[in-house]
Scaffold this motif. Structure first.
Motif, PDB file in Angstrom:
ATOM      1  N   MET A   1      -5.209   1.656  -8.446  1.00 49.67           N
ATOM      2  CA  MET A   1      -6.491   0.998  -8.289  1.00 49.67           C
ATOM      3  C   MET A   1      -7.067   1.455  -6.949  1.00 49.67           C
ATOM      4  N   TYR A   2      -8.372   1.591  -6.936  1.00 45.96           N
ATOM      5  CA  TYR A   2      -9.016   1.892  -5.671  1.00 45.96           C
ATOM      6  C   TYR A   2     -10.263   1.040  -5.527  1.00 45.96           C
ATOM      7  N   SER A   3     -10.660   0.835  -4.304  1.00 46.68           N
ATOM      8  CA  SER A   3     -11.816   0.000  -4.019  1.00 46.68           C
ATOM      9  C   SER A   3     -13.070   0.858  -3.977  1.00 46.68           C
ATOM     10  N   GLY A   4     -14.059   0.446  -4.749  1.00 45.84           N
ATOM     11  CA  GLY A   4     -15.327   1.146  -4.734  1.00 45.84           C
ATOM     12  C   GLY A   4     -16.117   0.895  -3.462  1.00 45.84           C
ATOM     13  N   GLY A   7     -13.032   2.201  -0.147  1.00 48.16           N
ATOM     14  CA  GLY A   7     -12.381   3.494  -0.308  1.00 48.16           C
ATOM     15  C   GLY A   7     -10.867   3.411  -0.279  1.00 48.16           C
ATOM     16  N   GLU A   8     -10.316   2.219  -0.113  1.00 49.56           N
ATOM     17  CA  GLU A   8      -8.868   2.062  -0.095  1.00 49.56           C
ATOM     18  C   GLU A   8      -8.285   2.333  -1.475  1.00 49.56           C
ATOM     19  N   ARG A   9      -7.049   2.725  -1.493  1.00 51.24           N
ATOM     20  CA  ARG A   9      -6.341   2.972  -2.745  1.00 51.24           C
ATOM     21  C   ARG A   9      -5.063   2.153  -2.745  1.00 51.24           C
ATOM     22  N   LEU A  10      -4.727   1.611  -3.905  1.00 54.07           N
ATOM     23  CA  LEU A  10      -3.514   0.805  -4.050  1.00 54.07           C
ATOM     24  C   LEU A  10      -2.708   1.357  -5.207  1.00 54.07           C
ATOM     25  N   ASP A  11      -1.574   1.938  -4.898  1.00 53.76           N
ATOM     26  CA  ASP A  11      -0.630   2.425  -5.899  1.00 53.76           C
ATOM     27  C   ASP A  11       0.696   1.746  -5.594  1.00 53.76           C
ATOM     28  N   THR A  12       0.947   0.661  -6.286  1.00 54.43           N
ATOM     29  CA  THR A  12       2.159  -0.081  -5.960  1.00 54.43           C
ATOM     30  C   THR A  12       2.763  -0.700  -7.211  1.00 54.43           C
ATOM     31  N   ASN A  26       1.615  -9.145  -1.390  1.00 51.73           N
ATOM     32  CA  ASN A  26       0.814  -9.229  -0.159  1.00 51.73           C
ATOM     33  C   ASN A  26      -0.192  -8.078  -0.073  1.00 51.73           C
ATOM     34  N   GLU A  27       0.233  -6.877  -0.487  1.00 53.49           N
ATOM     35  CA  GLU A  27      -0.685  -5.727  -0.513  1.00 53.49           C
ATOM     36  C   GLU A  27      -1.831  -5.973  -1.488  1.00 53.49           C
TER      37      GLU A  27
END
Length: 143
Positions: A1-4, A7-12, A26-27
């Protein structure tokens, strides 16, 4: 997932063998924060589970673009003043909703996958090219 927006990206990986992983949760909470106020609240993991299940049903690798996760009451009121489509008591304010987009799938395809989970609310916003997913009552709206 990434934030529109940020610009952050979350791969967890957030869940293993029936247990949620505290650091990953928490992330997720931080990632799904109200980016306008930078407020972080606990996200209801049932919503994340719906998002993950729908994603798996679509059999894709593309991450979701997160448009809106948690919203502070202040942000929700501001958005409500600009659009009739924002609920006064939005589940976003409880950390129980997410607005998502994919470039490789239509709003209709995303909404059908989420609705197939039969686990919460699914709203189609074709004009704005996103799908709302929440862990509230099972219901659908929009086209």
């Amino acid at each position: 997932m990434y934030s529109g927006r940020t610009g952050e990206r979350l791969d967890t990986i957030y869940w293993i063998d029936g247990d949620y992983l505290k650091d990953a949760v928490n992330e997720i909470n931080h990632f799904m924060r109200d980016w306008r106020t930078n407020e972080v609240r606990s996200v209801d993991l049932r919503t994340v589970d719906i998002m993950a299940a729908a994603h798996n049903l679509m059999d894709i690798r593309e991450p979701y673009m997160l448009l809106s996760g948690y919203r502070s009451p202040k942000t929700n009121a501001m958005l409500r003043s600009r659009s009739r489509g924002v609920a006064k008591n939005s589940l976003h304010m409880r950390g129980q909703a997410a607005d998502l987009r994919l470039s490789s799938r239509s709003v209709n395809q995303m909404a059908r996958a989420a609705a197939a989970c039969r686990a919460g609310g699914v709203g189609q916003y074709s004009g704005s090219n996103f799908v709302h997913m929440d862990c509230g009552a099972v219901r659908t709206w929009g086209r």
